[in-house]
Design a protein around this motif. Structure first.
Motif, PDB file in Angstrom:
ATOM      1  N   GLY A  60       0.810  -1.216   0.000  1.00 19.02           N
ATOM      2  CA  GLY A  60       0.000   0.000   0.000  1.00 19.02           C
ATOM      3  C   GLY A  60       0.838   1.258   0.000  1.00 19.02           C
ATOM      4  O   GLY A  60       0.592   2.193  -0.769  1.00 19.02           O
ATOM      5  N   GLY A  61       1.851   1.288   0.876  1.00 16.89           N
ATOM      6  CA  GLY A  61       2.734   2.447   0.916  1.00 16.89           C
ATOM      7  C   GLY A  61       3.541   2.589  -0.349  1.00 16.89           C
ATOM      8  O   GLY A  61       3.774   3.699  -0.836  1.00 16.89           O
ATOM      9  N   LEU A  62       3.980   1.470  -0.918  1.00 15.04           N
ATOM     10  CA  LEU A  62       4.753   1.508  -2.160  1.00 15.04           C
ATOM     11  C   LEU A  62       3.922   2.070  -3.309  1.00 15.04           C
ATOM     12  O   LEU A  62       4.406   2.902  -4.090  1.00 15.04           O
ATOM     13  CB  LEU A  62       5.230   0.091  -2.509  1.00 15.04           C
ATOM     14  CG  LEU A  62       5.982  -0.072  -3.837  1.00 15.04           C
ATOM     15  CD1 LEU A  62       7.278   0.732  -3.816  1.00 15.04           C
ATOM     16  CD2 LEU A  62       6.257  -1.545  -4.118  1.00 15.04           C
ATOM     17  N   LEU A  63       2.663   1.644  -3.406  1.00 15.18           N
ATOM     18  CA  LEU A  63       1.799   2.157  -4.465  1.00 15.18           C
ATOM     19  C   LEU A  63       1.540   3.645  -4.299  1.00 15.18           C
ATOM     20  O   LEU A  63       1.558   4.404  -5.270  1.00 15.18           O
ATOM     21  CB  LEU A  63       0.475   1.392  -4.483  1.00 15.18           C
ATOM     22  CG  LEU A  63       0.540  -0.057  -4.977  1.00 15.18           C
ATOM     23  CD1 LEU A  63      -0.817  -0.733  -4.810  1.00 15.18           C
ATOM     24  CD2 LEU A  63       0.989  -0.109  -6.427  1.00 15.18           C
ATOM     25  N   SER A  64       1.300   4.074  -3.054  1.00 15.77           N
ATOM     26  CA  SER A  64       1.072   5.491  -2.785  1.00 15.77           C
ATOM     27  C   SER A  64       2.297   6.327  -3.175  1.00 15.77           C
ATOM     28  O   SER A  64       2.183   7.362  -3.833  1.00 15.77           O
ATOM     29  CB  SER A  64       0.738   5.696  -1.304  1.00 15.77           C
ATOM     30  OG  SER A  64       0.561   7.071  -1.012  1.00 15.77           O
ATOM     31  N   ALA A  65       3.488   5.857  -2.764  1.00 13.07           N
ATOM     32  CA  ALA A  65       4.718   6.577  -3.087  1.00 13.07           C
ATOM     33  C   ALA A  65       4.978   6.580  -4.583  1.00 13.07           C
ATOM     34  O   ALA A  65       5.409   7.588  -5.155  1.00 13.07           O
ATOM     35  CB  ALA A  65       5.894   5.943  -2.348  1.00 13.07           C
ATOM     36  N   THR A  66       4.687   5.446  -5.245  1.00 13.56           N
ATOM     37  CA  THR A  66       4.947   5.336  -6.682  1.00 13.56           C
ATOM     38  C   THR A  66       4.075   6.282  -7.478  1.00 13.56           C
ATOM     39  O   THR A  66       4.556   6.972  -8.391  1.00 13.56           O
ATOM     40  CB  THR A  66       4.715   3.889  -7.155  1.00 13.56           C
ATOM     41  OG1 THR A  66       5.600   3.019  -6.443  1.00 13.56           O
ATOM     42  CG2 THR A  66       4.970   3.756  -8.643  1.00 13.56           C
ATOM     43  N   PHE A  67       2.786   6.339  -7.151  1.00 15.75           N
ATOM     44  CA  PHE A  67       1.895   7.256  -7.860  1.00 15.75           C
ATOM     45  C   PHE A  67       2.323   8.705  -7.646  1.00 15.75           C
ATOM     46  O   PHE A  67       2.317   9.513  -8.568  1.00 15.75           O
ATOM     47  CB  PHE A  67       0.447   7.054  -7.406  1.00 15.75           C
ATOM     48  CG  PHE A  67      -0.256   5.932  -8.108  1.00 15.75           C
ATOM     49  CD1 PHE A  67      -0.702   6.082  -9.402  1.00 15.75           C
ATOM     50  CD2 PHE A  67      -0.468   4.718  -7.474  1.00 15.75           C
ATOM     51  CE1 PHE A  67      -1.350   5.046 -10.067  1.00 15.75           C
ATOM     52  CE2 PHE A  67      -1.107   3.667  -8.120  1.00 15.75           C
ATOM     53  CZ  PHE A  67      -1.554   3.830  -9.416  1.00 15.75           C
ATOM     54  N   GLY A  68       2.713   9.026  -6.402  1.00 14.20           N
ATOM     55  CA  GLY A  68       3.154  10.387  -6.118  1.00 14.20           C
ATOM     56  C   GLY A  68       4.449  10.737  -6.825  1.00 14.20           C
ATOM     57  O   GLY A  68       4.586  11.833  -7.396  1.00 14.20           O
ATOM     58  N   ASN A  69       5.408   9.821  -6.828  1.00 14.13           N
ATOM     59  CA  ASN A  69       6.699  10.096  -7.450  1.00 14.13           C
ATOM     60  C   ASN A  69       6.651  10.014  -8.967  1.00 14.13           C
ATOM     61  O   ASN A  69       7.534  10.545  -9.645  1.00 14.13           O
ATOM     62  CB  ASN A  69       7.752   9.123  -6.915  1.00 14.13           C
ATOM     63  CG  ASN A  69       8.116   9.415  -5.474  1.00 14.13           C
ATOM     64  OD1 ASN A  69       8.074  10.551  -5.026  1.00 14.13           O
ATOM     65  ND2 ASN A  69       8.471   8.386  -4.724  1.00 14.13           N
ATOM     66  N   ALA A  70       5.636   9.347  -9.516  1.00 11.58           N
ATOM     67  CA  ALA A  70       5.483   9.314 -10.968  1.00 11.58           C
ATOM     68  C   ALA A  70       5.265  10.715 -11.509  1.00 11.58           C
ATOM     69  O   ALA A  70       5.813  11.095 -12.557  1.00 11.58           O
ATOM     70  CB  ALA A  70       4.317   8.403 -11.350  1.00 11.58           C
ATOM     71  N   VAL A  71       4.487  11.498 -10.780  1.00 17.30           N
ATOM     72  CA  VAL A  71       4.268  12.899 -11.168  1.00 17.30           C
ATOM     73  C   VAL A  71       5.579  13.672 -11.115  1.00 17.30           C
ATOM     74  O   VAL A  71       5.919  14.432 -12.039  1.00 17.30           O
ATOM     75  CB  VAL A  71       3.213  13.548 -10.243  1.00 17.30           C
ATOM     76  CG1 VAL A  71       3.063  15.026 -10.568  1.00 17.30           C
ATOM     77  CG2 VAL A  71       1.886  12.815 -10.354  1.00 17.30           C
ATOM     78  N   GLU A  72       6.343  13.459 -10.048  1.00 23.29           N
ATOM     79  CA  GLU A  72       7.620  14.144  -9.906  1.00 23.29           C
ATOM     80  C   GLU A  72       8.596  13.738 -11.007  1.00 23.29           C
ATOM     81  O   GLU A  72       9.361  14.566 -11.513  1.00 23.29           O
ATOM     82  CB  GLU A  72       8.220  13.836  -8.535  1.00 23.29           C
ATOM     83  CG  GLU A  72       9.460  14.650  -8.213  1.00 23.29           C
ATOM     84  CD  GLU A  72       9.865  14.505  -6.758  1.00 23.29           C
ATOM     85  OE1 GLU A  72      10.991  14.933  -6.429  1.00 23.29           O
ATOM     86  OE2 GLU A  72       9.073  13.988  -5.967  1.00 23.29           O
ATOM     87  N   LEU A  73       8.561  12.481 -11.397  1.00 26.40           N
ATOM     88  CA  LEU A  73       9.435  12.001 -12.464  1.00 26.40           C
ATOM     89  C   LEU A  73       9.094  12.675 -13.789  1.00 26.40           C
ATOM     90  O   LEU A  73       9.991  13.106 -14.531  1.00 26.40           O
ATOM     91  CB  LEU A  73       9.299  10.481 -12.595  1.00 26.40           C
ATOM     92  CG  LEU A  73      10.155   9.795 -13.660  1.00 26.40           C
ATOM     93  CD1 LEU A  73      11.632   9.991 -13.375  1.00 26.40           C
ATOM     94  CD2 LEU A  73       9.825   8.309 -13.736  1.00 26.40           C
ATOM     95  N   ILE A  74       7.821  12.787 -14.091  1.00 27.60           N
ATOM     96  CA  ILE A  74       7.391  13.429 -15.338  1.00 27.60           C
ATOM     97  C   ILE A  74       7.792  14.898 -15.350  1.00 27.60           C
ATOM     98  O   ILE A  74       8.329  15.406 -16.348  1.00 27.60           O
ATOM     99  CB  ILE A  74       5.869  13.282 -15.512  1.00 27.60           C
ATOM    100  CG1 ILE A  74       5.504  11.805 -15.707  1.00 27.60           C
ATOM    101  CG2 ILE A  74       5.374  14.103 -16.697  1.00 27.60           C
ATOM    102  CD1 ILE A  74       4.018  11.532 -15.702  1.00 27.60           C
ATOM    103  N   ILE A  75       7.555  15.590 -14.244  1.00 28.54           N
ATOM    104  CA  ILE A  75       7.931  17.003 -14.153  1.00 28.54           C
ATOM    105  C   ILE A  75       9.436  17.162 -14.289  1.00 28.54           C
ATOM    106  O   ILE A  75       9.926  18.087 -14.936  1.00 28.54           O
ATOM    107  CB  ILE A  75       7.424  17.609 -12.833  1.00 28.54           C
ATOM    108  CG1 ILE A  75       5.893  17.623 -12.810  1.00 28.54           C
ATOM    109  CG2 ILE A  75       7.969  19.021 -12.639  1.00 28.54           C
ATOM    110  CD1 ILE A  75       5.312  18.085 -11.494  1.00 28.54           C
ATOM    111  N   GLY A  76      10.202  16.230 -13.689  1.00 30.93           N
ATOM    112  CA  GLY A  76      11.651  16.287 -13.777  1.00 30.93           C
ATOM    113  C   GLY A  76      12.141  16.125 -15.203  1.00 30.93           C
ATOM    114  O   GLY A  76      13.074  16.812 -15.644  1.00 30.93           O
TER     115      GLY A  76
END
Length: 356
Positions: A60-76
């Motif tokens: 659950g925590g991994l999925l939450s972090a992954t979805f959140g960091n996916a946005v950061e990866l795209i912006i980066g």
């Protein structure tokens, strides 16, 4: 109550758009967009909690972090295409410091106020601590050390950064294999005595769809919020590094941060720490290496050479969090310690006007 979360967010976000189009003060858009993220954070927290009940706090925590960091990866990636390597590295530093000290600190503090002693899996904490040491020491400190020792040859730092990124990426994926498959039994949830089976607040598919939808909404709202913050910050004389490391790191991940704190308030510390620490590991050992590899692919090479204030801050943050987590327990004082360290670092970055 949950059915009103997304509509409320849309209303407030629409208000911020109207404020921007009608040239109202940026503070107006910042205020409304900030409010719009709050109800989405509540829905995202419910979705994360549901997934944790079905699949365990680790997943659950991994999925939450992954979805959140996916946005950061795209912006980066978008920022790299514009040649903004310094801004990208500042956002990486900010994510690591924000998750480790700010989010985990508030989670320990808020959760500790309601529950005097909160416990989580000590074996999982030790594994995460070792990965934290590796993420900062190998991925960030070693390239800077070798580059400083070979000042006449700038290629040394780039080569070591590239190798460190590949190694970190491989080890992060190996860590997932270790915790989710080969040694999954070591990461079992710490249950309170007498606790029964918890009823999920949502169905599994509703939780998955909700997490996807709220992540997309948070991506748009965070981008708008960051834009408003930049305008306000420049008017207040804040430096770009302070904005990237401190301000944008907090407001850009507000929904994910709120989920970790909410889980701590409900005494679900395994899920809370997994969101905060797991997100940190993902940024340091997955997002940063992927951004470096992408930078070479698009012709905008980036190294993992950070400034010494950034390196010292990340090292101090990792050291403090490792010490706080090794016993598998937390309390409000430990949260205050983490927040105190974060405050000192924030003041330091605020004073470094000319840092590049």
């Amino acid at each position: 109550m949950l059915k009103w979360f997304v509509p409320l967010s849309v209303v407030f976000f629409a208000g911020s758009l109207v404020g921007d189009l009608t040239h109202l003060p940026p503070v107006f858009s910042f205020f409304l967009t900030g409010i719009a993220i709050i109800p989405v954070a509540g829905w995202m927290g419910q979705a994360t909690e549901t997934l944790a009940i079905y699949a365990g706090p680790r997943v659950g925590g991994l999925l939450s972090a992954t979805f959140g960091n996916a946005v950061e990866l795209i912006i980066g990636i978008i920022a790299l295409r514009e040649g903004l390597q310094t801004l990208v590295k500042a956002s990486i530093t900010g994510s690591i410091l924000g998750n480790l000290l700010f989010v985990l600190g508030i989670s320990f503090l808020i959760g500790g106020i309601r529950h005097p002693i909160q416990r989580f899996n000590v074996k999982a904490a030790r594994s995460q601590s070792a990965m934290l040491w590796l993420s900062v020491g190998v991925t960030f400190v070693l390239p800077a050390a070798f580059a400083a020792s070979a000042k006449t040859d700038p290629s040394v730092g780039k080569v070591v950064s590239f190798v460190a990124a590949v190694v970190a990426l491989v080890l992060y994926l190996s860590g997932l294999l270790f915790s989710l498959y080969t040694h999954r039994y070591l990461f079992e949830t710490v249950h309170d005595a007498g606790e029964g089976h918890e009823q999920p607040p949502l169905s599994l598919w509703v939780a998955v769809v909700s997490l996807v939808i709220t992540t997309v909404m948070v991506a748009f709202e965070s981008e708008w919020l960051v834009g408003a913050v930049k305008v306000v910050g420049h008017r207040l004389g804040w430096s770009d590094v302070f904005m990237g490391v401190i301000v944008i790191a907090i407001v850009g991940n507000a929904a994910e941060h709120a989920s970790a704190v909410w889980m701590a308030w409900k005494n679900k510390m395994e899920l809370s720490t997994e969101i905060a620490v797991g997100s940190t590991l993902q940024v340091a050992m997955f997002v940063a290496p992927v951004l470096l590899l992408v930078s070479y692919a698009i012709g905008q090479p980036m190294s993992l050479l950070f400034s010494w204030p950034e390196l010292m801050s990340m090292g101090a943050a990792v050291l403090l969090v490792v010490v706080l987590m090794l016993d598998g327990e937390s309390n409000w004082l430990e949260g205050a310690l983490a927040l105190g360290a974060y405050f000192v670092m924030a003041v330091g970055f605020f004073m470094l006007k000319g840092l590049t």
